[in-house]
Design an enzyme around this catalytic site. Structure first.
Site, mmCIF file in Angstrom:
data_model
loop_
_atom_site.group_PDB
_atom_site.id
_atom_site.type_symbol
_atom_site.label_atom_id
_atom_site.label_comp_id
_atom_site.label_asym_id
_atom_site.label_seq_id
_atom_site.Cartn_x
_atom_site.Cartn_y
_atom_site.Cartn_z
ATOM 1 N N LYS A 122 -33.460 -53.762 81.891
ATOM 2 C CA LYS A 122 -32.641 -53.923 80.679
ATOM 3 C C LYS A 122 -33.465 -53.537 79.455
ATOM 4 O O LYS A 122 -32.969 -52.870 78.554
ATOM 5 C CB LYS A 122 -32.138 -55.362 80.544
ATOM 6 N N LYS A 206 -26.587 -46.892 92.397
ATOM 7 C CA LYS A 206 -26.060 -48.228 92.708
ATOM 8 C C LYS A 206 -24.864 -48.526 91.798
ATOM 9 O O LYS A 206 -24.930 -48.281 90.592
ATOM 10 C CB LYS A 206 -27.166 -49.267 92.454
ATOM 11 N N LYS A 209 -21.990 -52.559 86.638
ATOM 12 C CA LYS A 209 -21.342 -52.560 85.323
ATOM 13 C C LYS A 209 -22.219 -51.859 84.303
ATOM 14 O O LYS A 209 -21.735 -51.130 83.447
ATOM 15 C CB LYS A 209 -21.140 -54.017 84.860
HETATM 16 P P1 ADP Z 1 -23.688 -55.622 88.054
HETATM 17 O O1 ADP Z 1 -24.873 -54.831 88.543
HETATM 18 O O2 ADP Z 1 -22.431 -54.829 88.083
HETATM 19 O O3 ADP Z 1 -23.952 -56.269 86.706
HETATM 20 P P2 ADP Z 1 -24.147 -58.242 89.093
HETATM 21 O O4 ADP Z 1 -25.599 -58.095 88.775
HETATM 22 O O5 ADP Z 1 -23.336 -59.182 88.242
HETATM 23 O O6 ADP Z 1 -23.483 -56.796 89.096
HETATM 24 O O7 ADP Z 1 -24.024 -58.647 90.624
HETATM 25 C C1 ADP Z 1 -23.300 -59.737 91.164
HETATM 26 C C2 ADP Z 1 -23.556 -59.782 92.655
HETATM 27 O O8 ADP Z 1 -23.068 -58.584 93.280
HETATM 28 C C3 ADP Z 1 -25.044 -59.863 93.030
HETATM 29 O O9 ADP Z 1 -25.206 -60.661 94.182
HETATM 30 C C4 ADP Z 1 -25.407 -58.442 93.300
HETATM 31 O O10 ADP Z 1 -26.508 -58.327 94.164
HETATM 32 C C5 ADP Z 1 -24.134 -57.911 93.951
HETATM 33 N N1 ADP Z 1 -24.003 -56.470 93.675
HETATM 34 C C6 ADP Z 1 -23.753 -55.896 92.482
HETATM 35 N N2 ADP Z 1 -23.700 -54.553 92.581
HETATM 36 C C7 ADP Z 1 -23.932 -54.270 93.892
HETATM 37 C C8 ADP Z 1 -24.005 -53.055 94.636
HETATM 38 N N3 ADP Z 1 -23.806 -51.882 94.059
HETATM 39 N N4 ADP Z 1 -24.271 -53.136 95.959
HETATM 40 C C9 ADP Z 1 -24.470 -54.334 96.560
HETATM 41 N N5 ADP Z 1 -24.400 -55.512 95.919
HETATM 42 C C10 ADP Z 1 -24.141 -55.499 94.592
#
Ligand code: ADP
Ligand code: TRP
Length: 338
Positions: A122, A206, A209
């Site tokens: 970040k 990956k 958001k």
């Molecule tokens: P983002 O990256 O969209 O902000 P979060 O960090 O809020 O998502 O992730 C919430 C949950 O979903 C976590 O357990 C995270 O490991 C899982 N997760 C998010 N994106 C992925 C992805 N592309 N593949 C596998 N798991 C994911």
């Protein structure tokens, strides 16, 4: 038959996970975390929460947080979180975690936090001169996450791969506390399903958001179709055989939402050549849309019954709080606060 007293020694596996209310949930969230969590609710004592304190490190709009929180509750329940099997609550309804986070922070070396990828990523993405946007909460967030996990004596934490490091930090902090003040915390294990460890987004990175490459689980048909049709492909001609079809983002996503024989047939056609990327993406859209058809219907019903949803969260918080208070008291006694 069990010998007398055997049941008292029988330890239920406690499964815990959380998800931030920081925007619409996507296929990465679903396959990486929600579906594994939902499947695990039959295999132990399941505790799942909406991490609204965590969302404060990067979302500063109160109304948006309130709306997102309700949306995550609807999404999770629609996807199969069963309140009869799982305890489900909003993080801030169990404020004891913030007190435990303080206790833990005093045993957390700065180096642990400096090394955390989520914070480093970040920070690296901020423009020059915007360094002030890295707030203390974002830096300290793994400590709050450790408190979330340790305060429920959790054994198993289902998450996507990006959260693995945070669970390692949690384990290190718990071990430090146990060393310093005597056995207090259960040391948790991450549960990461390799086949969905990293779900790719529309650009092949990956899905996240923060990268603007998501495909949402719910929402109107048109934007979801548009996003799927925008998945980036290479420029090879339709007739050319694609021996590396398994690396194609749409093929990887299709394997998640379509029956295995359908995904295999499509992959084979790509390998052979003569099958266009447009048809591949159309198939992906149809299967994605159908995959969530039942959940979509359930979500509509829940959205018309918000009192019921709020009641689930309230009952979950009450139950979670009883356990959290017990473990916090244990930590306070161990460390000489009580
Ligand atoms: P983002 O990256 O969209 O902000 P979060 O960090 O809020 O998502 O992730 C919430 C949950 O979903 C976590 O357990 C995270 O490991 C899982 N997760 C998010 N994106 C992925 C992805 N592309 N593949 C596998 N798991 C994911
Ligand atoms: N940090 C997690 C994420 O961004 C959410 C989270 C907060 C969490 N506390 C947790 C996940 C405890 C598992 C266990 O996705």
């Amino acid at each position: 038959m069990n010998p007398p007293g055997a049941l008292a020694n029988f330890r239920v596996v406690r499964i815990l996970s959380g998800i931030q209310p920081s925007g619409a949930l996507h296929l990465g969230n679903y396959f990486g975390m929600m579906r594994p969590a939902i499947e695990l609710q039959d295999q132990g004592d399941a505790y799942y929460f909406i991490a609204n304190y965590h969302s404060m490190t990067s979302l500063f709009d109160a109304d948006e947080r309130r709306t997102n929180t309700l949306d995550v509750a609807l999404d999770f329940l629609a996807c199969g979180l069963d309140p009869a099997k799982s305890v489900f609550w909003k993080q801030s309804d169990v404020p004891e975690v913030t007190e435990l986070a303080w206790l833990l922070s005093t045993l957390t070396p700065m180096g642990f936090l400096n090394r955390c990828h989520s914070y480093k990523d970040k920070k690296a993405r901020l423009a020059d001169g915007d360094e002030d946007k890295v707030n203390h909460g974002l830096f300290a967030y793994p400590v709050l996450m450790a408190a979330d996990i340790l305060i429920f004596d959790s054994n198993v934490v289902p998450v996507g791969k990006d959260q693995k490091q945070h669970i390692e930090v949690t384990r290190d902090i718990a071990a430090k506390f146990n060393n310093q003040y005597g056995e207090t915390f259960v040391i948790p294990e991450p549960r990461i399903r390799e086949e969905v460890a990293v779900v790719p987004g529309t650009d092949g990175q990956k899905m996240s958001k923060s990268y603007g490459n998501t495909i949402e689980i719910f929402g109107p048909e048109k934007p979801i179709r548009k996003k799927i049709m925008s998945i980036v492909m290479d420029s090879r001609d339709i007739s050319e055989p694609k021996p590396d079809a398994e690396k194609n983002t749409a093929v990887q996503l299709l394997k998640l939402v379509a029956p295995p024989e359908v995904a295999k047939e499509v992959e084979d056609k790509l390998r052979a050549g003569g099958f266009g990327y447009g048809d591949l993406k159309k198939a992906l859209f149809e299967h994605t849309w159908n995959y969530f058809a039942d959940a979509r219907k359930k979500r509509e019903d829940l959205a018309n019954n918000l009192d019921y949803v709020n009641q689930i969260l309230k009952a979950g918080a009450e139950k979670a709080r009883v356990l959290a208070t017990k473990v916090l008291d244990r930590a306070k006694k161990a460390s000489g606060l009580d």
